[in-house]
Write an enzyme that holds these catalytic residues in place. Structure first.
Site, short mmCIF file in Angstrom:
data_model
loop_
_atom_site.label_atom_id
_atom_site.label_comp_id
_atom_site.label_asym_id
_atom_site.label_seq_id
_atom_site.Cartn_x
_atom_site.Cartn_y
_atom_site.Cartn_z
N GLU A 94 0.85 -1.20 0.00
CA GLU A 94 0.00 0.00 0.00
C GLU A 94 0.88 1.24 0.00
O GLU A 94 1.93 1.26 0.64
CB GLU A 94 -0.90 -0.03 1.24
CG GLU A 94 -1.77 1.17 1.45
CD GLU A 94 -2.86 1.36 0.42
OE1 GLU A 94 -2.53 1.49 -0.78
OE2 GLU A 94 -4.04 1.42 0.80
N GLY A 100 -7.40 4.24 7.09
CA GLY A 100 -7.34 2.82 7.41
C GLY A 100 -8.56 2.05 6.94
O GLY A 100 -8.58 0.82 6.97
N THR A 102 -9.91 1.59 3.87
CA THR A 102 -9.67 0.74 2.71
C THR A 102 -8.86 -0.48 3.10
O THR A 102 -9.22 -1.62 2.80
CB THR A 102 -8.92 1.53 1.61
OG1 THR A 102 -9.72 2.64 1.22
CG2 THR A 102 -8.64 0.65 0.41
N LEU A 103 -7.77 -0.26 3.79
CA LEU A 103 -6.87 -1.34 4.15
C LEU A 103 -7.52 -2.36 5.07
O LEU A 103 -7.35 -3.57 4.91
CB LEU A 103 -5.61 -0.76 4.78
CG LEU A 103 -4.37 -1.61 4.74
CD1 LEU A 103 -4.09 -2.16 3.35
CD2 LEU A 103 -3.18 -0.82 5.22
N PHE A 147 -2.08 16.30 2.62
CA PHE A 147 -2.33 15.50 1.42
C PHE A 147 -1.06 15.45 0.60
O PHE A 147 -0.46 16.48 0.30
CB PHE A 147 -3.48 16.11 0.61
CG PHE A 147 -4.00 15.18 -0.43
CD1 PHE A 147 -4.94 14.21 -0.11
CD2 PHE A 147 -3.54 15.27 -1.74
CE1 PHE A 147 -5.41 13.33 -1.08
CE2 PHE A 147 -4.02 14.39 -2.71
CZ PHE A 147 -4.95 13.43 -2.39
N ASP A 154 -1.52 10.13 -6.33
CA ASP A 154 -2.10 11.17 -7.17
C ASP A 154 -3.08 12.08 -6.45
O ASP A 154 -3.49 11.82 -5.33
CB ASP A 154 -2.85 10.53 -8.34
CG ASP A 154 -4.20 9.97 -7.92
OD1 ASP A 154 -5.22 10.35 -8.52
OD2 ASP A 154 -4.26 9.15 -6.97
N ARG A 160 1.34 11.64 -10.31
CA ARG A 160 1.91 10.31 -10.05
C ARG A 160 3.36 10.22 -10.51
O ARG A 160 4.14 9.46 -9.96
CB ARG A 160 1.11 9.23 -10.77
CG ARG A 160 -0.25 8.98 -10.22
CD ARG A 160 -0.87 7.75 -10.91
NE ARG A 160 -2.30 7.67 -10.70
CZ ARG A 160 -2.88 7.20 -9.61
NH1 ARG A 160 -2.15 6.76 -8.62
NH2 ARG A 160 -4.19 7.16 -9.51
#
Length: 174
Positions: A94, A100, A102-103, A147, A154, A160
């Site tokens: 990751e 957290g 999503t993970l 951020f 991205d 990216r």
């Protein structure tokens, strides 16, 4: 405006250190790496080139951001694994552990597939935004709130390609 946070050299050194830790934990056993697309592809590429263990690679594409700068808290899987991970040593790769959400969702789903082991390798850990209990087994760099973009990460599919990691100081579209 973008403010440099980690140089390419700092990232390279961190990736090599993570690779050594993973190698030590798995001796000469095969490792099945799961890259979470799209943000982790550069990290994954550099990481596996540093690892001498027999390795397999697969990809999952998940999203909880869309084009926003903050997670929506809703995890959508748009590409699942192509192979069965039952009985395999799996390392989820990751780019950043943020909220957290999503993970945690991905980890739960993959554990239900009965891997021999399941660990998480994250380049960045941003604890200020954590909404659920989740820890990386291999964590490269810790960042404060903010951020970030670059090195595969991205904002609305931009940035990216930056070789370093930068903090977005104000809206990128201004």
């Amino acid at each position: 405006m973008l403010k440099p946070l980690f140089t390419k050299e700092e990232i390279d050194s961190t990736v090599r250190g993570l690779a050594l830790s993973i190698e030590r934990d798995y001796d000469d056993e095969e490792i099945y790496f799961v890259c979470l697309l799209k943000g982790s592809f550069m990290f994954m590429s550099d990481l596996i080139r540093c690892i001498k263990n027999p390795s397999r690679v697969d990809f999952m594409r998940v999203s909880s951001y869309g084009n926003a700068m903050q997670s929506k808290g809703e995890v959508v899987i748009t590409k699942d694994l192509e192979e069965d991970i039952g009985g395999k040593n799996v390392v989820i790769v990751e780019d950043i552990i943020d909220s957290g959400l999503t993970l945690k969702s991905i980890k739960k789903m993959l554990l239900e597939r009965n891997p021999k082991s399941l660990k998480i390798c994250a380049l960045l850990d941003k604890r200020a935004r954590r909404e659920v209990e989740i820890e990386g087994d291999y964590v490269g760099l810790t960042i404060e709130d903010g951020f970030v973009v670059g090195y595969g990460i991205d904002y609305a599919e931009q940035y990216r390609n930056l070789p370093e990691i930068c903090v977005v100081e104000k809206d990128c579209e201004e």
